[in-house]
Design an enzyme around this catalytic site. Structure first.
Site, PDB file in Angstrom:
ATOM      1  N   ARG A  23      -0.578  -3.604 -10.300  1.00 18.94           N
ATOM      2  CA  ARG A  23       0.295  -2.425 -10.408  1.00 18.94           C
ATOM      3  C   ARG A  23      -0.119  -1.616 -11.651  1.00 18.94           C
ATOM      4  O   ARG A  23      -0.188  -0.396 -11.607  1.00 18.94           O
ATOM      5  CB  ARG A  23       1.770  -2.840 -10.545  1.00 18.94           C
ATOM      6  CG  ARG A  23       2.414  -3.323  -9.278  1.00 18.94           C
ATOM      7  CD  ARG A  23       2.592  -2.245  -8.230  1.00 18.94           C
ATOM      8  NE  ARG A  23       3.610  -1.260  -8.546  1.00 18.94           N
ATOM      9  CZ  ARG A  23       4.046  -0.352  -7.684  1.00 18.94           C
ATOM     10  NH1 ARG A  23       3.554  -0.301  -6.446  1.00 18.94           N
ATOM     11  NH2 ARG A  23       4.950   0.519  -8.027  1.00 18.94           N
ATOM     12  N   HIS A  50      -2.824   1.903  -2.893  1.00 21.96           N
ATOM     13  CA  HIS A  50      -1.543   1.199  -2.807  1.00 21.96           C
ATOM     14  C   HIS A  50      -1.686  -0.170  -3.452  1.00 21.96           C
ATOM     15  O   HIS A  50      -2.729  -0.821  -3.328  1.00 21.96           O
ATOM     16  CB  HIS A  50      -1.134   1.014  -1.335  1.00 21.96           C
ATOM     17  CG  HIS A  50      -0.014   0.026  -1.170  1.00 21.96           C
ATOM     18  ND1 HIS A  50       1.316   0.368  -1.335  1.00 21.96           N
ATOM     19  CD2 HIS A  50      -0.022  -1.317  -0.901  1.00 21.96           C
ATOM     20  CE1 HIS A  50       2.073  -0.705  -1.161  1.00 21.96           C
ATOM     21  NE2 HIS A  50       1.291  -1.743  -0.896  1.00 21.96           N
ATOM     22  N   GLU A 100       3.859  -7.708   2.962  1.00 16.23           N
ATOM     23  CA  GLU A 100       2.779  -6.777   3.312  1.00 16.23           C
ATOM     24  C   GLU A 100       1.514  -7.511   3.771  1.00 16.23           C
ATOM     25  O   GLU A 100       0.847  -7.075   4.710  1.00 16.23           O
ATOM     26  CB  GLU A 100       2.462  -5.878   2.106  1.00 16.23           C
ATOM     27  CG  GLU A 100       3.589  -4.889   1.810  1.00 16.23           C
ATOM     28  CD  GLU A 100       3.401  -4.120   0.509  1.00 16.23           C
ATOM     29  OE1 GLU A 100       2.354  -4.288  -0.145  1.00 16.23           O
ATOM     30  OE2 GLU A 100       4.312  -3.346   0.148  1.00 16.23           O
ATOM     31  N   ASN A 122      -2.274   9.887  -3.685  1.00 15.07           N
ATOM     32  CA  ASN A 122      -2.490   9.070  -4.887  1.00 15.07           C
ATOM     33  C   ASN A 122      -3.451   7.885  -4.681  1.00 15.07           C
ATOM     34  O   ASN A 122      -3.405   6.884  -5.393  1.00 15.07           O
ATOM     35  CB  ASN A 122      -1.152   8.627  -5.503  1.00 15.07           C
ATOM     36  CG  ASN A 122      -0.323   7.789  -4.554  1.00 15.07           C
ATOM     37  OD1 ASN A 122      -0.772   7.465  -3.448  1.00 15.07           O
ATOM     38  ND2 ASN A 122       0.868   7.424  -4.977  1.00 15.07           N
ATOM     39  N   TYR A 172       6.240   0.939   5.088  1.00 16.45           N
ATOM     40  CA  TYR A 172       7.081   1.786   4.230  1.00 16.45           C
ATOM     41  C   TYR A 172       8.527   1.826   4.732  1.00 16.45           C
ATOM     42  O   TYR A 172       9.174   2.867   4.663  1.00 16.45           O
ATOM     43  CB  TYR A 172       6.492   3.203   4.173  1.00 16.45           C
ATOM     44  CG  TYR A 172       5.290   3.345   3.246  1.00 16.45           C
ATOM     45  CD1 TYR A 172       5.273   2.765   1.975  1.00 16.45           C
ATOM     46  CD2 TYR A 172       4.176   4.099   3.628  1.00 16.45           C
ATOM     47  CE1 TYR A 172       4.177   2.912   1.128  1.00 16.45           C
ATOM     48  CE2 TYR A 172       3.076   4.251   2.779  1.00 16.45           C
ATOM     49  CZ  TYR A 172       3.086   3.653   1.528  1.00 16.45           C
ATOM     50  OH  TYR A 172       2.004   3.808   0.672  1.00 16.45           O
ATOM     51  N   LYS A 186      -6.213   4.333   0.274  1.00 13.67           N
ATOM     52  CA  LYS A 186      -5.591   5.238   1.247  1.00 13.67           C
ATOM     53  C   LYS A 186      -6.634   6.212   1.805  1.00 13.67           C
ATOM     54  O   LYS A 186      -7.756   6.307   1.272  1.00 13.67           O
ATOM     55  CB  LYS A 186      -4.427   5.961   0.565  1.00 13.67           C
ATOM     56  CG  LYS A 186      -3.302   5.014   0.109  1.00 13.67           C
ATOM     57  CD  LYS A 186      -2.191   5.797  -0.582  1.00 13.67           C
ATOM     58  CE  LYS A 186      -1.034   4.900  -0.965  1.00 13.67           C
ATOM     59  NZ  LYS A 186       0.087   5.677  -1.557  1.00 13.67           N
TER      60      LYS A 186
HETATM   61  P1  IDP Z   1       4.146   3.146  -5.004  1.00 18.21           P
HETATM   62  O1  IDP Z   1       3.064   3.498  -4.022  1.00 18.21           O
HETATM   63  O2  IDP Z   1       3.722   3.421  -6.411  1.00 18.21           O
HETATM   64  O3  IDP Z   1       4.689   1.748  -4.826  1.00 18.21           O
HETATM   65  P2  IDP Z   1       6.526   4.147  -3.668  1.00 18.21           P
HETATM   66  O4  IDP Z   1       7.750   4.701  -4.337  1.00 18.21           O
HETATM   67  O5  IDP Z   1       6.640   2.842  -3.002  1.00 18.21           O
HETATM   68  O6  IDP Z   1       5.365   4.154  -4.767  1.00 18.21           O
HETATM   69  O7  IDP Z   1       6.037   5.247  -2.626  1.00 18.21           O
HETATM   70  C1  IDP Z   1       5.087   4.947  -1.649  1.00 18.21           C
HETATM   71  C2  IDP Z   1       4.156   6.124  -1.481  1.00 18.21           C
HETATM   72  O8  IDP Z   1       4.893   7.234  -0.997  1.00 18.21           O
HETATM   73  C3  IDP Z   1       3.520   6.638  -2.769  1.00 18.21           C
HETATM   74  O9  IDP Z   1       2.414   5.875  -3.183  1.00 18.21           O
HETATM   75  C4  IDP Z   1       3.136   8.030  -2.365  1.00 18.21           C
HETATM   76  O10 IDP Z   1       1.959   7.995  -1.526  1.00 18.21           O
HETATM   77  C5  IDP Z   1       4.321   8.422  -1.502  1.00 18.21           C
HETATM   78  N1  IDP Z   1       5.327   9.159  -2.271  1.00 18.21           N
HETATM   79  C6  IDP Z   1       6.225   8.641  -3.130  1.00 18.21           C
HETATM   80  N2  IDP Z   1       6.992   9.613  -3.670  1.00 18.21           N
HETATM   81  C7  IDP Z   1       6.566  10.779  -3.122  1.00 18.21           C
HETATM   82  C8  IDP Z   1       6.966  12.154  -3.275  1.00 18.21           C
HETATM   83  O11 IDP Z   1       7.861  12.497  -4.028  1.00 18.21           O
HETATM   84  N3  IDP Z   1       6.255  13.054  -2.544  1.00 18.21           N
HETATM   85  C9  IDP Z   1       5.261  12.720  -1.695  1.00 18.21           C
HETATM   86  N4  IDP Z   1       4.851  11.443  -1.527  1.00 18.21           N
HETATM   87  C10 IDP Z   1       5.503  10.494  -2.233  1.00 18.21           C
HETATM   88 MG    MG Z   2       5.829   0.912  -3.263  1.00 21.79          MG
END
Ligand code: IDP
Ligand code: MG
Length: 201
Positions: A136, A166, A177, A163, A100, A60
Protein backbone atom coordinates in the site's frame (compact mmCIF):
# COMPACT_ATOMS: atom_id res chain seq x y z
CA UNK A 1 29.71 -29.65 -8.47
CA UNK A 2 31.87 -26.60 -9.11
CA UNK A 3 33.38 -26.92 -5.63
CA UNK A 4 34.02 -30.62 -6.24
CA UNK A 5 35.82 -29.96 -9.51
CA UNK A 6 38.00 -27.23 -7.94
CA UNK A 7 38.73 -29.58 -5.06
CA UNK A 8 39.66 -32.41 -7.43
CA UNK A 9 42.12 -30.15 -9.25
CA UNK A 10 44.07 -29.21 -6.13
CA UNK A 11 43.78 -32.68 -4.63
CA UNK A 12 46.57 -34.44 -6.63
CA UNK A 13 49.23 -32.06 -5.24
CA UNK A 14 47.84 -32.50 -1.75
CA UNK A 15 47.55 -36.26 -2.30
CA UNK A 16 51.27 -36.77 -2.93
CA UNK A 17 52.08 -34.94 0.31
CA UNK A 18 49.40 -36.54 2.48
CA UNK A 19 47.62 -39.49 0.75
CA UNK A 20 45.49 -40.71 3.68
CA UNK A 21 44.04 -37.31 4.56
CA UNK A 22 43.31 -36.56 0.90
CA UNK A 23 41.45 -39.85 0.44
CA UNK A 24 39.40 -39.29 3.55
CA UNK A 25 38.51 -35.69 2.55
CA UNK A 26 37.35 -36.72 -0.92
CA UNK A 27 35.20 -39.56 0.39
CA UNK A 28 33.45 -37.19 2.79
CA UNK A 29 32.91 -34.40 0.25
CA UNK A 30 29.56 -35.47 -1.30
CA UNK A 31 28.12 -36.18 2.15
CA UNK A 32 29.10 -32.74 3.39
CA UNK A 33 27.50 -31.19 0.29
CA UNK A 34 24.34 -33.16 0.83
CA UNK A 35 24.16 -32.14 4.48
CA UNK A 36 24.63 -28.50 3.56
CA UNK A 37 21.84 -28.75 1.00
CA UNK A 38 19.51 -30.44 3.48
CA UNK A 39 20.23 -27.84 6.14
CA UNK A 40 19.34 -25.03 3.71
CA UNK A 41 16.13 -26.76 2.66
CA UNK A 42 15.21 -27.30 6.30
CA UNK A 43 15.25 -23.56 6.96
CA UNK A 44 11.98 -23.05 5.09
CA UNK A 45 10.48 -19.55 5.23
CA UNK A 46 7.01 -21.04 5.61
CA UNK A 47 7.83 -21.63 9.29
CA UNK A 48 8.42 -17.92 9.91
CA UNK A 49 5.35 -15.99 11.10
CA UNK A 50 4.01 -13.44 8.60
CA UNK A 51 6.48 -14.26 5.85
CA UNK A 52 3.85 -16.01 3.74
CA UNK A 53 1.41 -13.07 3.85
CA UNK A 54 0.02 -12.46 0.38
CA UNK A 55 -1.57 -9.52 -1.41
CA UNK A 56 -3.19 -8.78 -4.74
CA UNK A 57 -1.51 -6.16 -6.92
CA UNK A 58 -2.94 -5.15 -10.28
CA UNK A 59 -1.65 -2.98 -13.07
CA UNK A 60 -4.80 -1.23 -14.30
CA UNK A 61 -5.60 -0.67 -18.01
CA UNK A 62 -3.84 2.72 -18.09
CA UNK A 63 -0.70 1.13 -16.63
CA UNK A 64 -0.75 -1.63 -19.25
CA UNK A 65 -1.36 0.85 -22.09
CA UNK A 66 1.51 3.02 -20.89
CA UNK A 67 3.88 -0.03 -20.77
CA UNK A 68 4.42 0.30 -17.02
CA UNK A 69 3.99 -3.40 -16.18
CA UNK A 70 7.73 -4.13 -16.09
CA UNK A 71 8.61 -1.15 -13.92
CA UNK A 72 5.88 -1.97 -11.42
CA UNK A 73 6.94 -5.63 -11.19
CA UNK A 74 10.55 -4.53 -10.79
CA UNK A 75 9.71 -2.45 -7.71
CA UNK A 76 8.22 -5.47 -5.94
CA UNK A 77 11.05 -7.77 -7.00
CA UNK A 78 13.80 -5.43 -5.91
CA UNK A 79 12.08 -4.82 -2.57
CA UNK A 80 12.42 -8.56 -1.93
CA UNK A 81 8.84 -9.76 -2.29
CA UNK A 82 8.11 -13.05 -4.01
CA UNK A 83 5.83 -13.35 -7.03
CA UNK A 84 3.52 -16.34 -6.60
CA UNK A 85 0.86 -15.63 -9.24
CA UNK A 86 0.62 -13.57 -12.43
CA UNK A 87 -1.79 -13.24 -15.34
CA UNK A 88 -3.16 -10.79 -17.88
CA UNK A 89 -6.86 -10.61 -18.55
CA UNK A 90 -9.73 -8.54 -19.83
CA UNK A 91 -11.91 -8.00 -16.76
CA UNK A 92 -15.62 -8.73 -16.90
CA UNK A 93 -18.09 -6.29 -15.32
CA UNK A 94 -19.22 -9.10 -13.06
CA UNK A 95 -15.73 -9.72 -11.65
CA UNK A 96 -15.15 -6.01 -11.29
CA UNK A 97 -18.42 -5.43 -9.42
CA UNK A 98 -17.37 -8.12 -6.94
CA UNK A 99 -13.89 -6.65 -6.63
CA UNK A 100 -15.24 -3.13 -6.00
CA UNK A 101 -18.41 -4.22 -4.15
CA UNK A 102 -17.92 -1.52 -1.48
CA UNK A 103 -17.88 1.23 -4.13
CA UNK A 104 -21.07 0.35 -6.04
CA UNK A 105 -22.98 3.30 -4.56
CA UNK A 106 -20.26 5.87 -5.28
CA UNK A 107 -21.00 8.48 -7.94
CA UNK A 108 -17.79 7.60 -9.81
CA UNK A 109 -18.61 3.86 -9.93
CA UNK A 110 -19.93 3.80 -13.57
CA UNK A 111 -16.82 5.58 -14.83
CA UNK A 112 -14.63 3.28 -12.70
CA UNK A 113 -16.21 0.25 -14.42
CA UNK A 114 -15.68 1.85 -17.82
CA UNK A 115 -12.04 2.57 -17.02
CA UNK A 116 -11.25 -0.84 -15.56
CA UNK A 117 -12.86 -2.72 -18.46
CA UNK A 118 -11.33 -0.48 -21.15
CA UNK A 119 -8.40 -2.87 -21.74
CA UNK A 120 -6.38 -5.70 -20.22
CA UNK A 121 -5.12 -5.65 -16.67
CA UNK A 122 -2.19 -7.56 -15.19
CA UNK A 123 -2.97 -9.11 -11.81
CA UNK A 124 -0.38 -10.55 -9.48
CA UNK A 125 -0.08 -12.11 -6.07
CA UNK A 126 3.01 -11.08 -4.10
CA UNK A 127 4.19 -12.77 -0.92
CA UNK A 128 6.37 -11.63 1.96
CA UNK A 129 6.61 -10.13 5.43
CA UNK A 130 3.94 -7.42 5.86
CA UNK A 131 3.49 -7.31 2.10
CA UNK A 132 -0.03 -5.83 2.40
CA UNK A 133 1.08 -2.80 4.38
CA UNK A 134 4.32 -2.36 2.43
CA UNK A 135 2.64 -2.58 -0.95
CA UNK A 136 0.00 0.00 0.00
CA UNK A 137 2.90 2.33 0.84
CA UNK A 138 4.69 1.43 -2.40
CA UNK A 139 1.57 2.04 -4.52
CA UNK A 140 0.77 5.29 -2.73
CA UNK A 141 -2.28 7.42 -1.97
CA UNK A 142 -5.46 6.74 -3.97
CA UNK A 143 -5.32 10.28 -5.32
CA UNK A 144 -2.04 10.68 -7.24
CA UNK A 145 -2.03 14.40 -6.42
CA UNK A 146 -1.50 13.40 -2.80
CA UNK A 147 0.78 10.42 -3.48
CA UNK A 148 4.41 10.73 -2.40
CA UNK A 149 7.12 10.81 -5.04
CA UNK A 150 8.74 7.38 -5.08
CA UNK A 151 5.39 5.59 -4.99
CA UNK A 152 3.87 4.01 -8.10
CA UNK A 153 1.00 6.47 -8.20
CA UNK A 154 3.23 9.39 -7.18
CA UNK A 155 5.68 8.63 -9.99
CA UNK A 156 3.41 7.48 -12.81
CA UNK A 157 0.00 9.19 -12.49
CA UNK A 158 -1.74 12.51 -12.01
CA UNK A 159 -5.48 11.93 -11.52
CA UNK A 160 -7.55 9.72 -9.22
CA UNK A 161 -9.56 8.36 -12.15
CA UNK A 162 -6.37 6.93 -13.76
CA UNK A 163 -4.14 5.84 -10.92
CA UNK A 164 -2.28 2.97 -12.64
CA UNK A 165 -2.27 0.27 -9.96
CA UNK A 166 -4.29 -1.52 -7.32
CA UNK A 167 -3.14 -2.96 -3.99
CA UNK A 168 -5.27 -4.81 -1.43
CA UNK A 169 -5.86 -2.72 1.69
CA UNK A 170 -6.17 -5.32 4.48
CA UNK A 171 -5.64 -8.99 5.28
CA UNK A 172 -9.34 -9.78 4.77
CA UNK A 173 -9.42 -7.70 1.58
CA UNK A 174 -6.32 -9.45 0.23
CA UNK A 175 -7.70 -12.93 0.92
CA UNK A 176 -11.04 -12.05 -0.67
CA UNK A 177 -9.45 -10.49 -3.75
CA UNK A 178 -6.90 -13.29 -4.28
CA UNK A 179 -9.73 -15.86 -4.23
CA UNK A 180 -11.76 -13.73 -6.59
CA UNK A 181 -9.03 -13.29 -9.21
CA UNK A 182 -7.07 -16.55 -8.92
CA UNK A 183 -7.80 -20.25 -8.67
CA UNK A 184 -5.70 -22.08 -6.07
CA UNK A 185 -3.75 -23.98 -8.73
CA UNK A 186 -2.65 -20.71 -10.35
CA UNK A 187 -0.63 -19.77 -7.25
CA UNK A 188 2.78 -21.37 -6.81
CA UNK A 189 4.48 -22.20 -3.54
CA UNK A 190 8.19 -22.00 -4.22
CA UNK A 191 11.28 -21.61 -2.05
CA UNK A 192 13.23 -18.46 -2.93
CA UNK A 193 17.00 -19.01 -2.68
CA UNK A 194 17.33 -15.46 -1.28
CA UNK A 195 15.06 -16.05 1.70
CA UNK A 196 17.86 -16.78 4.18
CA UNK A 197 19.37 -13.41 3.25
CA UNK A 198 16.09 -11.45 3.39
CA UNK A 199 14.91 -12.92 6.69
CA UNK A 200 16.47 -13.97 9.99
CA UNK A 201 15.98 -17.73 10.09
P1 IDP B 1 -7.57 2.39 -3.47
O1 IDP B 1 -7.47 1.93 -4.89
O2 IDP B 1 -6.44 3.29 -3.10
O3 IDP B 1 -7.75 1.26 -2.48
P2 IDP B 1 -10.41 2.96 -3.21
O4 IDP B 1 -11.03 4.02 -2.34
O5 IDP B 1 -10.61 1.56 -2.82
O6 IDP B 1 -8.86 3.33 -3.35
O7 IDP B 1 -10.97 3.20 -4.68
C1 IDP B 1 -10.81 2.23 -5.68
C2 IDP B 1 -10.50 2.92 -6.99
O8 IDP B 1 -11.62 3.71 -7.37
C3 IDP B 1 -9.34 3.91 -6.95
O9 IDP B 1 -8.08 3.29 -7.03
C4 IDP B 1 -9.64 4.75 -8.16
O10 IDP B 1 -9.29 4.03 -9.36
C5 IDP B 1 -11.16 4.84 -8.08
N1 IDP B 1 -11.59 6.06 -7.40
C6 IDP B 1 -11.59 6.28 -6.07
N2 IDP B 1 -12.05 7.52 -5.79
C7 IDP B 1 -12.35 8.09 -6.98
C8 IDP B 1 -12.88 9.38 -7.36
O11 IDP B 1 -13.15 10.24 -6.55
N3 IDP B 1 -13.03 9.57 -8.70
C9 IDP B 1 -12.75 8.64 -9.63
N4 IDP B 1 -12.25 7.43 -9.32
C10 IDP B 1 -12.06 7.16 -8.01
MG1 MG C 1 -9.38 -0.04 -2.18
Amino acid sequence: MLQRSIFSRILPQFHSANPETAKSLLSRFPTALLHGHRAAAHRSTSSLPGVTERTLIAVKPDGVQRRLVGQIIQRFEQRGFKLVGLKMLQVSEDLLSQHYCQLRTKPFYPSLVHYMTSGPVVVMVWEGHKVIQSSRTMVGHTNPAEAQAGTVRGDFSVHVSRNVAHASDSLEGAQREIQLWFQGKELLNWEGCDQTILYEM
